[in-house]
Design a protein around this motif. Structure first.
Motif, PDB file in Angstrom:
ATOM      1  N   LYS A 172     -14.342  32.278  -9.222  1.00  0.00           N
ATOM      2  CA  LYS A 172     -13.391  31.560  -8.389  1.00  0.00           C
ATOM      3  C   LYS A 172     -12.567  30.909  -9.319  1.00  0.00           C
ATOM      4  O   LYS A 172     -11.384  30.841  -9.146  1.00  0.00           O
ATOM      5  CB  LYS A 172     -14.026  30.874  -7.317  1.00  0.00           C
ATOM      6  N   ILE A 173     -13.018  29.944 -10.294  1.00  0.00           N
ATOM      7  CA  ILE A 173     -12.304  29.071 -11.112  1.00  0.00           C
ATOM      8  C   ILE A 173     -11.380  30.123 -11.822  1.00  0.00           C
ATOM      9  O   ILE A 173     -10.169  29.691 -11.890  1.00  0.00           O
ATOM     10  CB  ILE A 173     -13.470  28.290 -11.911  1.00  0.00           C
ATOM     11  N   PHE A 226     -12.458  21.123 -17.019  1.00  0.00           N
ATOM     12  CA  PHE A 226     -13.065  22.145 -17.254  1.00  0.00           C
ATOM     13  C   PHE A 226     -13.271  22.559 -18.686  1.00  0.00           C
ATOM     14  O   PHE A 226     -12.465  22.502 -19.296  1.00  0.00           O
ATOM     15  CB  PHE A 226     -12.652  23.486 -16.443  1.00  0.00           C
ATOM     16  N   GLU A 239      -7.481  23.156  -4.858  1.00  0.00           N
ATOM     17  CA  GLU A 239      -8.660  23.798  -4.746  1.00  0.00           C
ATOM     18  C   GLU A 239      -9.468  23.631  -6.099  1.00  0.00           C
ATOM     19  O   GLU A 239     -10.791  23.726  -6.052  1.00  0.00           O
ATOM     20  CB  GLU A 239      -8.341  25.358  -4.620  1.00  0.00           C
ATOM     21  N   LEU A 240      -8.874  23.556  -7.227  1.00  0.00           N
ATOM     22  CA  LEU A 240      -9.676  23.450  -8.340  1.00  0.00           C
ATOM     23  C   LEU A 240     -10.149  21.915  -8.402  1.00  0.00           C
ATOM     24  O   LEU A 240     -11.322  21.626  -8.785  1.00  0.00           O
ATOM     25  CB  LEU A 240      -9.004  23.500  -9.588  1.00  0.00           C
ATOM     26  N   ASP A 241      -9.384  20.926  -7.992  1.00  0.00           N
ATOM     27  CA  ASP A 241      -9.846  19.547  -7.791  1.00  0.00           C
ATOM     28  C   ASP A 241     -10.947  19.663  -6.959  1.00  0.00           C
ATOM     29  O   ASP A 241     -12.075  18.841  -7.149  1.00  0.00           O
ATOM     30  CB  ASP A 241      -8.885  18.832  -7.124  1.00  0.00           C
ATOM     31  N   LEU A 266      -8.497  31.122  -9.527  1.00  0.00           N
ATOM     32  CA  LEU A 266      -7.655  29.922  -9.452  1.00  0.00           C
ATOM     33  C   LEU A 266      -6.769  29.731 -10.593  1.00  0.00           C
ATOM     34  O   LEU A 266      -5.496  29.526 -10.342  1.00  0.00           O
ATOM     35  CB  LEU A 266      -8.400  28.762  -8.754  1.00  0.00           C
ATOM     36  N   PHE A 267      -7.229  29.772 -11.839  1.00  0.00           N
ATOM     37  CA  PHE A 267      -6.473  29.361 -13.117  1.00  0.00           C
ATOM     38  C   PHE A 267      -5.435  30.560 -13.221  1.00  0.00           C
ATOM     39  O   PHE A 267      -4.360  30.204 -13.902  1.00  0.00           O
ATOM     40  CB  PHE A 267      -7.483  29.195 -14.332  1.00  0.00           C
ATOM     41  N   ILE A 299     -13.517  21.956  -6.410  1.00  0.00           N
ATOM     42  CA  ILE A 299     -14.469  22.443  -7.117  1.00  0.00           C
ATOM     43  C   ILE A 299     -15.178  21.330  -8.067  1.00  0.00           C
ATOM     44  O   ILE A 299     -16.425  21.335  -7.689  1.00  0.00           O
ATOM     45  CB  ILE A 299     -14.135  23.655  -7.944  1.00  0.00           C
ATOM     46  N   GLN A 304      -4.368  21.096  -9.151  1.00  0.00           N
ATOM     47  CA  GLN A 304      -4.233  22.179  -7.935  1.00  0.00           C
ATOM     48  C   GLN A 304      -5.437  21.742  -7.193  1.00  0.00           C
ATOM     49  O   GLN A 304      -6.792  21.609  -7.442  1.00  0.00           O
ATOM     50  CB  GLN A 304      -4.694  23.715  -8.513  1.00  0.00           C
TER      51      GLN A 304
END
Length: 416
Positions: free
Chosen positions: A196-197, A106, A157-159, A200-201, A161, A155
């Motif tokens: 959302k990103i 990101f 969920e980030l993967d 999550l971070f 996305i 993580q």
């Protein structure tokens, strides 16, 4: 403690000139190489990051003339429409392809507070003079022109996305640079996804500086200076943030960073081999290329032959995050004890060969008589780097080599 990651209004080139504009980072080449690389290319960002190339050869790169040229060129790039600012704050996804492997991260802004409260963890000592030089560049351009390179504990969920965006969205920029590395850049426009990103971070325990310790320190110090100059700051101003490309740790690969020595410190080849046997199991491997196979195994090139050196039990401490490192073992048992090399930063008898140049470069430099012996090391793992940063330790110099390097110019962060 949570990590702050937020969108920003990127300053970016139009698609049709991105390949010419994007350049390698300022610190991987000298002025002469930059001059050559930007020759005949008015769009190259090197006119901004290494503006001495537009002045007579031999101009001191830290002179006022160069700084003035930086400002003039950066302004011209914007006036001519070669860099255009996004109207809304975005987060971006940057992919790099080297050989068979592509890594995605990101691109977003991170907080100077996270740097000072150590949620952004470092593993390397920085030099004040190098920080000062970068601070000048950030201040005069009023921008983070080049990103820093961070890692985070992956993580799911980030993967997910990244996977979704890469699958469903065509890249804004997609090109293979002259060095053969592919660069793929996507813009996230969906505000809900950006939120959302960010959310999550906020659950990620820490970010780790992979590459760009000096740029990180400089960006954070500029932010502090600006707070001092503006006592009524709210914390929302752009100068409180700086641009990073943030990769999940499971995507990154650290390459080996090897050592070559100019002399044998008065020993004959036979004496060196004999002395090494005190701490290592030494096996002759003949003339074929030999690459270290595991932690605590080294490859040595001496007198046209290759050797495997395996550190004996008891010569290292696997429970100590620094003691477990092969650079530590080599420094203590070989460079210091046998060669009298105490300080890797200042000793002129040692040089370092990173990553892509490979073992062939070690052989070449010994064969041509410039060096007498070469040692190749097994690469450090991301987990070792994280353990060191988590325990507040500092890695020995020249330990990690990340490849590919981030291209500069795909996106720039303005501080005001």
């Amino acid at each position: 403690i949570m990590v702050v990651v937020r969108p920003f209004k990127g300053l970016r080139p139009p698609q049709e000139i991105v390949k010419q504009l994007a350049s390698r980072p300022y610190d991987v080449m000298n002025s002469a190489e930059a001059r050559q690389e930007a020759a005949g290319n008015q769009y190259s960002l090197l006119h901004v990051t290494k503006a001495e190339i537009d002045l007579p050869e031999g101009t001191d790169e830290h002179s006022q003339a160069v700084y003035d040229k930086v400002v003039e060129n950066f302004k011209a790039f914007q006036d001519k429409g070669w860099l255009v600012q996004d109207a809304e704050p975005k987060i971006y996804i940057y992919g790099q392809t080297m050989g068979e492997r592509t890594q995605y991260g990101f691109v977003a802004c991170t907080s100077i507070d996270d740097y000072f409260n150590e949620s952004i963890k470092k593993h390397e000592l920085t030099r004040r003079d190098k920080e000062d030089d970068r601070m000048i560049h950030v201040n005069i351009t009023d921008a983070n022109v080049e990103p820093v390179f961070f890692a985070y504990p992956a993580q799911a969920e980030l993967d997910g996305i990244i996977e979704e965006v890469v699958k469903n969205q065509k890249p804004e920029y997609d090109f293979v640079a002259d060095d053969g590395f592919g660069h793929h850049f996507r813009v996230i426009n969906d505000q809900a996804l950006i939120a959302k990103i960010t959310e999550l971070f906020a659950k990620v325990p820490a970010l780790y500086v992979a590459d760009g310790h000096h740029r990180t320190a400089a960006a954070a110090r500029v932010g502090l200076e600006r707070r001092t100059a503006k006592p009524d700051y709210t914390g929302e101003e752009e100068f409180n943030y700086f641009m990073a490309v943030i990769f999940p740790d499971n995507q990154l690969k650290i390459m080996d960073y090897n050592r070559v020595l100019k002399d044998l410190n008065g020993m004959s080849e036979a004496e060196l081999l004999e002395k090494l046997q005190a701490h290592f199991t030494v096996e002759e491997k003949g003339e074929a290329e030999y690459r270290p196979t595991a932690l605590h195994n080294f490859s040595m090139y001496l007198g046209n032959k290759r050797y495997s050196l395996t550190a004996k039990e008891g010569t290292y401490d696997d429970k100590d995050p620094i003691g477990v490192l092969d650079v530590t073992i080599l420094s203590n048992l070989v460079l210091d004890q046998l060669f009298g090399i105490k300080d890797l930063r200042t000793d002129k008898r040692i040089d370092f060969v990173g990553g892509l140049r490979g073992l062939g470069e070690l052989k070449r430099r010994v064969d041509n008589g410039e060096m007498k012996v070469a040692f190749a090391l097994y690469p450090v793992s991301m987990q070792q780097l994280i353990d060191i940063a988590d325990t507040g330790n500092i890695m020995p110099p020249k330990t990690t080599w990340f490849e590919p390097k981030l291209r500069s110019g795909l996106v720039i962060h303005k501080l005001s």
